[in-house]
Design a protein around this motif. Structure first.
Motif, PDB file in Angstrom:
ATOM      1  N   VAL A 469       0.844  -1.200   0.000  1.00  0.00           N
ATOM      2  CA  VAL A 469       0.000   0.000   0.000  1.00  0.00           C
ATOM      3  C   VAL A 469       0.878   1.248   0.000  1.00  0.00           C
ATOM      4  O   VAL A 469       0.667   2.172  -0.777  1.00  0.00           O
ATOM      5  CB  VAL A 469      -0.948  -0.012   1.218  1.00  0.00           C
ATOM      6  N   ALA A 472       2.360   1.798  -3.380  1.00  0.00           N
ATOM      7  CA  ALA A 472       1.427   2.302  -4.395  1.00  0.00           C
ATOM      8  C   ALA A 472       0.984   3.734  -4.112  1.00  0.00           C
ATOM      9  O   ALA A 472       0.692   4.494  -5.023  1.00  0.00           O
ATOM     10  CB  ALA A 472       0.213   1.383  -4.484  1.00  0.00           C
ATOM     11  N   ARG A 473       0.926   4.091  -2.817  1.00  0.00           N
ATOM     12  CA  ARG A 473       0.482   5.459  -2.497  1.00  0.00           C
ATOM     13  C   ARG A 473       1.604   6.469  -2.651  1.00  0.00           C
ATOM     14  O   ARG A 473       1.390   7.580  -3.102  1.00  0.00           O
ATOM     15  CB  ARG A 473      -0.060   5.506  -1.071  1.00  0.00           C
TER      16      ARG A 473
ATOM     17  N   ARG B 286       0.315   6.355 -15.466  1.00  0.00           N
ATOM     18  CA  ARG B 286      -0.789   5.434 -15.127  1.00  0.00           C
ATOM     19  C   ARG B 286      -1.316   4.715 -16.356  1.00  0.00           C
ATOM     20  O   ARG B 286      -2.091   3.773 -16.239  1.00  0.00           O
ATOM     21  CB  ARG B 286      -1.934   6.207 -14.482  1.00  0.00           C
ATOM     22  N   ALA B 311      -2.689  -2.246 -10.761  1.00  0.00           N
ATOM     23  CA  ALA B 311      -4.093  -2.214 -11.214  1.00  0.00           C
ATOM     24  C   ALA B 311      -4.230  -1.817 -12.686  1.00  0.00           C
ATOM     25  O   ALA B 311      -5.304  -1.884 -13.249  1.00  0.00           O
ATOM     26  CB  ALA B 311      -4.916  -1.282 -10.330  1.00  0.00           C
ATOM     27  N   ILE B 316      -5.224  -7.970 -13.249  1.00  0.00           N
ATOM     28  CA  ILE B 316      -6.247  -7.305 -12.448  1.00  0.00           C
ATOM     29  C   ILE B 316      -7.336  -6.710 -13.338  1.00  0.00           C
ATOM     30  O   ILE B 316      -8.512  -6.967 -13.172  1.00  0.00           O
ATOM     31  CB  ILE B 316      -5.608  -6.207 -11.572  1.00  0.00           C
TER      32      ILE B 316
ATOM     33  N   ASP C  37      -7.381  -0.793   1.432  1.00  0.00           N
ATOM     34  CA  ASP C  37      -6.653   0.465   1.272  1.00  0.00           C
ATOM     35  C   ASP C  37      -6.707   0.996  -0.154  1.00  0.00           C
ATOM     36  O   ASP C  37      -6.197   0.362  -1.078  1.00  0.00           O
ATOM     37  CB  ASP C  37      -5.182   0.265   1.649  1.00  0.00           C
ATOM     38  N   VAL C  38      -7.291   2.152  -0.301  1.00  0.00           N
ATOM     39  CA  VAL C  38      -7.356   2.783  -1.628  1.00  0.00           C
ATOM     40  C   VAL C  38      -5.988   3.392  -1.924  1.00  0.00           C
ATOM     41  O   VAL C  38      -5.429   4.134  -1.107  1.00  0.00           O
ATOM     42  CB  VAL C  38      -8.451   3.862  -1.670  1.00  0.00           C
ATOM     43  N   VAL C  39      -5.419   3.049  -3.082  1.00  0.00           N
ATOM     44  CA  VAL C  39      -4.092   3.580  -3.411  1.00  0.00           C
ATOM     45  C   VAL C  39      -4.117   4.589  -4.555  1.00  0.00           C
ATOM     46  O   VAL C  39      -3.155   5.306  -4.778  1.00  0.00           O
ATOM     47  CB  VAL C  39      -3.077   2.457  -3.729  1.00  0.00           C
ATOM     48  N   PHE C  40      -5.227   4.613  -5.284  1.00  0.00           N
ATOM     49  CA  PHE C  40      -5.305   5.571  -6.393  1.00  0.00           C
ATOM     50  C   PHE C  40      -6.766   5.781  -6.781  1.00  0.00           C
ATOM     51  O   PHE C  40      -7.551   4.850  -6.790  1.00  0.00           O
ATOM     52  CB  PHE C  40      -4.523   5.048  -7.608  1.00  0.00           C
ATOM     53  N   GLU C  60      -8.639   2.282  -7.108  1.00  0.00           N
ATOM     54  CA  GLU C  60      -7.747   1.122  -7.101  1.00  0.00           C
ATOM     55  C   GLU C  60      -7.255   0.800  -5.698  1.00  0.00           C
ATOM     56  O   GLU C  60      -6.884   1.691  -4.934  1.00  0.00           O
ATOM     57  CB  GLU C  60      -6.510   1.410  -7.964  1.00  0.00           C
ATOM     58  N   SER C  61      -7.238  -0.498  -5.420  1.00  0.00           N
ATOM     59  CA  SER C  61      -6.494  -0.975  -4.252  1.00  0.00           C
ATOM     60  C   SER C  61      -5.232  -1.612  -4.830  1.00  0.00           C
ATOM     61  O   SER C  61      -5.005  -1.572  -6.031  1.00  0.00           O
ATOM     62  CB  SER C  61      -7.310  -2.003  -3.481  1.00  0.00           C
ATOM     63  N   VAL C  62      -4.444  -2.238  -3.966  1.00  0.00           N
ATOM     64  CA  VAL C  62      -3.223  -2.853  -4.474  1.00  0.00           C
ATOM     65  C   VAL C  62      -3.535  -4.019  -5.418  1.00  0.00           C
ATOM     66  O   VAL C  62      -2.837  -4.239  -6.397  1.00  0.00           O
ATOM     67  CB  VAL C  62      -2.351  -3.326  -3.287  1.00  0.00           C
ATOM     68  N   LYS C  63      -4.594  -4.734  -5.127  1.00  0.00           N
ATOM     69  CA  LYS C  63      -4.868  -5.966  -5.870  1.00  0.00           C
ATOM     70  C   LYS C  63      -6.081  -5.889  -6.790  1.00  0.00           C
ATOM     71  O   LYS C  63      -6.460  -6.889  -7.387  1.00  0.00           O
ATOM     72  CB  LYS C  63      -5.102  -7.130  -4.888  1.00  0.00           C
ATOM     73  N   PRO C  87      -5.173   9.366  -1.620  1.00  0.00           N
ATOM     74  CA  PRO C  87      -6.298   8.446  -1.776  1.00  0.00           C
ATOM     75  C   PRO C  87      -6.768   7.842  -0.452  1.00  0.00           C
ATOM     76  O   PRO C  87      -7.884   7.334  -0.362  1.00  0.00           O
ATOM     77  CB  PRO C  87      -5.741   7.350  -2.691  1.00  0.00           C
ATOM     78  N   SER C  88      -5.924   7.911   0.589  1.00  0.00           N
ATOM     79  CA  SER C  88      -6.318   7.289   1.856  1.00  0.00           C
ATOM     80  C   SER C  88      -7.520   8.024   2.473  1.00  0.00           C
ATOM     81  O   SER C  88      -8.176   7.498   3.367  1.00  0.00           O
ATOM     82  CB  SER C  88      -5.143   7.284   2.840  1.00  0.00           C
ATOM     83  N   ASN C  91     -10.617   6.021   2.576  1.00  0.00           N
ATOM     84  CA  ASN C  91     -10.744   5.100   3.700  1.00  0.00           C
ATOM     85  C   ASN C  91     -11.038   5.837   5.010  1.00  0.00           C
ATOM     86  O   ASN C  91     -11.865   5.421   5.797  1.00  0.00           O
ATOM     87  CB  ASN C  91      -9.466   4.273   3.883  1.00  0.00           C
TER      88      ASN C  91
END
Lengths: 484, 444, 129
Positions: A469, A472-473, B286, B311, B316, C37-40, C60-63, C87-88, C91
């Motif tokens: 996380v 990615a953030r 992106r 993503a 995905i 967790d939202v990453v984007f 997007e989350s990680v997965k 992006p957090s 959450n």
């Protein structure tokens, strides 16, 4: 923790030497105008050869690999990569060949390529092969373009590609890249394609069904003949994603089952090394009615001479520069010749034996994703029953790393909750499989008795569990010179 | 030769555990009608026999290690330090796969991160991915990015773009409704006046190969301003070694930089495996295809690396992914990473300088010969087009008899260039080699 | 504090807060927990026309990646740059700081077809998502 290469060495240090310049020196600006020249120099490392060798050797030691660890990564066929094949493909009489050399000076490599195409035709029951695609997904794209060209020649490219929900992500991505709309069909409880759902999805706008056989649950699509009939009746083609071909060598041929076009992965079935993510090679085979659409150039043989044929009017064109990942193809050629007719079949038998053996060893401690029946070269477990202990499949995967095993493929196929997909391959011994099974069983016990061992895993790898996380953030995708 | 370890005793014990009578029983799901009796292939052979077989094949090849080659055109003979091969041959790199389990793949991941950094440094771009298949397919993916990002469908390039790259982008974009605009080169260079006319608000991108297929160095600044003034993306297609001295895509404000990474420590290998370079300005990251490694921390705060921005990818996003790419050219990216590390800050300049100086030396020698002239006046890096007095195929055939592979005959790519050859000179040629080549050429 | 009773909800877990002719859109607390967790967040461009139930943004989350659908039709008039940068927020504050974009509502009758908080809570309780 290994420093970054940029943080090693010191200003002015060199790891490379060239012969002294033996033609007259000149200011480059006298040859190329100054406004076409680079302003800021590249901040490349300044290291000695030993600095460099130590750095990358130490990095290599942070990896798990087939040469060092059992690597049961489902769907990736991480079998042993024979050393002699490396040596043969690395011969200077191969590696030193320029792709534009006169054909008379490259007869040996052309012969290898030609014979590899022939061997793949025989193995797959196809009529023609191209070796150009650089990987499986590249093969899929090539296959889809061939399908498109075929339908276009019949009047319309058609609009849709049908793909089972158990398929690899590359299938829908390749179809979409080729301009097709993706229609997903459901699998039944055994992960096999649902014939009623397939029938309902078929119409005269469907260009092709992309099928993986054995499927991603490790099961043979028993109804492949009916599937082929349904597809062909609608005027569509049948495509095989050959990712799982290691289960079929010498046992059955896609071409006989009704597949019109297929790709194979030389880096899976034919033992070429995966290189940390490539290079692979994804040759595409077709039945005679599609041969004219294959990419150019084709290799042809006339008397004992080999040459490239660029004159194919209906060809889809080129999918890459030059002819293919030749270095990878040579390795696969060596593998096919070494094992030969019976050896390839034995390899398939033993791959299937290994998978079934591991499945039998694990099925009391892990839940099978589908009803218990013999699997092919791989099988899928579900970790969903471990959730009651607060443990996810990911935790099981990470815990395996502590015991020196690479993890199976996890969370794929998507239709299985908490999936664990295991492909042992034929080159693993019974002792290795026993050790792996014992470890998996021990982990299942740990999940019950001390789940934090799993949720906190891995404990003894070079780094502990990494924060994806954060990655990615707060994207940090490259080194930058301090202050720059 | 077989590589599976099972003895008959092993097999029996395993079948007992499975509860199957024979291995055959495990294949009951395969319908009888499809069961194969025997593969129609030769029987297997020993390692010794394999070696003999392969030597028989290699005996029919004449490699550039024996012959003096002046071929370029998208694949270049450069000296590769031994350490590159030694490192990429290590089983820990060679026999791992895509680093799905980051904690057990830190070597591969850190190397990818370093590779990405090196490509950014070399190209002057912001972000690079972990590699594409080759230069041509990387270019095709860049064009797709530009079409998606701009929502436009006109793709402009010069006839001086590598002919095979042109074919590849056309093939890749078959499923899109694209209007390809090929502008005839003028004096070997991108025709700016024509570009000005062709570039409009429907243009997704302008592809600028630099140096272009003829080796010429383009007048980049004016092309950049025409491209960007109509809102199209500028795609630079580069030879990475040339960037030791030439202006970088970052410096001339390209949106995407792609190129064939083979000159960075990867053998010619008859065209593959090579390495597709792909780098972008941050605003496009992106939409970028392919794997990307990023730096992060573990639960104890220790630095580590993972695959990130996933993503975007096919596993995905499936049909909505930026690309279908899965396996890339990981080991080749590692080779480039090691090669660039060894070359270093000075080495990359020096090798680029030697390429430029030696190719200009040969050009001067050839110009002194009667019957040969330089086709284009434009500045060049390490390749140039020579017009000969007769069809080049005859000349190259004769050169081969003398152990030399001449330049690339251009007649097969350009109907009006039957008498032209593209000559490439790298640091691998000594003055003596160049003199000898000029002398032989002079006999025609 | 946002009064959740004043929000309207979709079956795809977006909420809509109406202020005059403008509708603010975000995702529910339930949805952010499912996504993890939202990453984007990929926000729509201002001026983009969106239709009810049409894709308007991506989170997007990680997965995984999830489409965010417009609860009502209209033109995008604002995008929350703050969630673009951090992006957090999605959450941490799904109903306030974590809003995504605002729409100039075209047809107010579309609002009536959305669920109330009570309906939505019932909807997720029955697991029909």
């Amino acid at each position: 923790m290994e420093k970054l290469i940029f943080d090693i060495g010191s200003a002015g240090r060199r790891g490379y030497s060239l012969p002294k310049l033996d033609v007259p020196d000149a200011d480059i600006k006298s040859l190329i105008p100054a406004d076409l020249l680079r302003g800021k120099e590249a901040d490349l490392p300044e290291v000695s050869e030993l600095d460099c060798v130590r750095h990358f050797t130490r990095l290599s030691q942070l990896n798990y690999s087939v040469d060092t660890n059992f690597y049961p990564l489902g769907s990736c066929t991480m079998k042993y990569n024979p050393k002699i094949n490396e040596k043969m493909a690395g011969l200077p009489q191969f590696t030193g060949l320029h792709p534009y050399q006169p054909e008379t000076s490259v007869q040996g490599i052309l012969e290898v390529l030609y014979e590899t195409e022939e061997a793949l035709c025989k193995i797959c029951g196809m009529d023609a092969f191209t070796l150009q695609p650089a990987a499986g997904a590249h093969g899929e794209l090539t296959g889809m373009l061939i399908v498109r060209a075929y339908h276009t020649s019949k009047g319309s490219p058609r609009k849709k590609v049908v793909i089972p929900d158990s398929a690899h992500g590359t299938n829908p991505a390749s179809a979409a890249l080729c301009g097709y709309e993706v229609v997903t069909v459901k699998s039944d409880k055994a992960g096999r394609i649902d014939l009623d759902a397939l029938k309902a999805a078929m119409d005269n706008e469907v260009a092709v069904l992309m099928l993986t056989n054995p499927n991603t649950l490790g099961l043979f699509e028993k109804n492949v003949k009916e599937i082929a009939d349904i597809v062909h009746k609608a005027g569509a083609l049948l495509y095989l994603d050959g990712a799982n071909l290691n289960a079929l060598l010498g046992v059955a041929r896609p071409g006989d089952m009704g597949f019109d076009v297929c790709h194979v992965n030389l880096h899976k079935t034919f033992s070429t090394p995966h290189g940390g993510g490539g290079p692979g090679s994804g040759p595409v085979g077709v039945k005679a009615h599609l041969a004219e659409f294959l990419p150019i150039p084709r290799i042809k043989q006339k008397r004992s001479k080999f040459s490239f044929d660029y004159d194919q009017k209906k060809s889809i064109g080129r999918v890459r520069a030059f002819y293919g990942n030749t270095g990878v193809i040579i390795r696969a050629y060596c593998y096919i010749r070494s094992l030969g007719s019976d050896g390839l079949k034995d390899a398939t038998f033993e791959a299937v034996l290994n998978a079934n053996y591991l499945k039998a060893k694990l099925k009391n401690d892990y839940q099978l994703a589908v009803d218990d029946e013999p699997c092919m070269h791989e099988f899928v477990l579900t970790g969903k029953d471990k959730k009651e202990f607060g443990v996810k499949t990911l935790d099981i995967a990470k815990r395996l790393l502590d015991y020196g095993f690479y993890a199976p493929t996890v969370y794929f196929p998507l239709i299985v909750e908490e999936a664990i997909m295991i492909e042992p391959t034929e080159t693993e011994s019974k002792e290795t499989l026993d050790a792996f099974a014992e470890t998996m069983i021990k982990i299942a016990a740990e999940a019950r008795s001390n789940s934090s061992l799993l949720t906190g895993a891995p404990h003894i790898t070079p780094v502990r569990r990494l924060d994806e996380v954060l990655a990615a953030r707060e994207l940090n995708l490259r080194w930058k010179k301090p202050g720059a | 030769m077989k590589y599976s370890p099972h003895t008959d005793k092993d097999k029996k014990e395993m079948l007992d555990v499975i509860g199957a009578a024979s291995p055959e029983a495990l294949f009951d799901a395969v319908p009888k009608e499809f069961r194969l009796q025997k593969l129609d292939l030769p029987e297997g052979i020993s390692e010794l026999e394999l070696k003999k077989l392969i030597f028989e094949k290699t005996g029919k090849n004449y490699s550039t290690q024996k012959l003096d080659s002046f071929l370029g055109g998208g694949a270049y003979e450069h000296y590769i330090p031994q350490a590159v091969e030694s490192i990429i041959s290590r089983g820990e790199f060679l026999t791992a796969y895509t680093p799905y389990q980051a904690e057990a793949s830190q070597g591969t991941l850190q190397a990818i991160y370093e590779y990405q950094s090196l490509i950014c440094e070399l190209t002057g771009m912001d972000v690079a991915n972990a590699s594409m298949y080759d230069g041509a397919s990387a270019l095709a993916e860049a064009v797709i990015l530009s079409v998606r990002e701009t929502g436009r469908n006109r793709v402009i390039f010069s006839s001086s773009l590598h002919p095979e790259y042109k074919q590849v982008i056309k093939t890749y974009l078959e499923g899109y409704k694209i209007e390809f605009v090929e502008i005839p080169h003028i004096g070997g260079l991108f025709d700016e006046a024509a570009l000005k006319k062709e570039a409009n608000d429907r243009s997704a991108c302008v592809i600028l190969q630099n140096p272009n297929f003829f080796g010429c160095v383009e007048k980049i600044d004016s092309i950049e301003s025409i491209c960007h003034s109509c809102g199209a993306l500028l795609i630079a297609c580069v030879n990475p070694v040339s960037l030791g001295i030439l202006k970088t895509p970052g410096e001339y404000n390209a949106d995407i930089a792609v190129g064939e990474g083979q000159p960075l420590g990867i053998p010619l290998s008859f065209g593959g495996p090579y390495l597709g370079l792909f780098a972008v300005k941050e605003k496009h990251m992106r939409k970028m295809p392919g794997r990307v490694a990023g730096m992060t921390k573990d639960i104890e705060g220790k630095r580590g690396f993972v695959l990130t921005m996933q993503a975007r990818e096919q596993h995905i996003r499936r049909e909505k992914a930026t690309s279908n790419i899965c396996s890339n050219e990981g080991l080749m990216a590692l080779a480039a990473c090691v090669h660039l590390s060894l070359l270093g800050k000075e080495g990359i300049k020096e090798v680029a300088r030697q390429n430029a100086l030696k190719s200009h030396y040969l050009k001067d020698k050839i110009l002194k010969l009667s019957g040969f002239e330089l086709m284009f006046d434009a500045p060049f890096f390490n390749e140039f087009v020579v017009k000969c007095g007769k069809e080049t195929d005859k000349i190259t055939g004769d050169l081969l008899k003398h152990g030399m592979i001449g330049g690339l005959p251009l007649g097969r790519f350009y109907a009006d260039m039957k008498n032209c050859m593209l000559i490439c000179v790298t640091e691998t040629k000594s003055k003596e080699d160049l003199d000898k080549f000029a002398e032989l050429l002079g006999k025609h | 504090m946002v009064d959740l009773e004043k929000l309207r909800f979709t079956k795809t877990h977006e909420w809509l807060r109406v202020e005059g002719s403008t509708g603010y859109v975000g995702i529910t607390d339930h949805a952010q927990k499912e996504i993890t967790d939202v990453v984007f967040v990929e926000l729509p461009k201002i001026g983009k026309e969106v239709v009810k139930a049409g894709e308007a943004a991506v989170v997007e989350s990680v997965k995984a990646a999830f489409s965010i659908y417009a609860p009502v039709s209209g033109k995008v008039v604002k995008a929350n740059d703050a969630v673009g940068k951090d992006p957090s927020l999605v959450n941490k504050s799904p109903y306030e700081e974590g809003w995504f974009f605002a729409i100039e509502i075209k047809d107010r009758s579309e609002i009536d077809s959305l669920m109330t908080q009570k309906d939505y809570l019932e909807f997720i309780k029955t697991g029909a998502h």
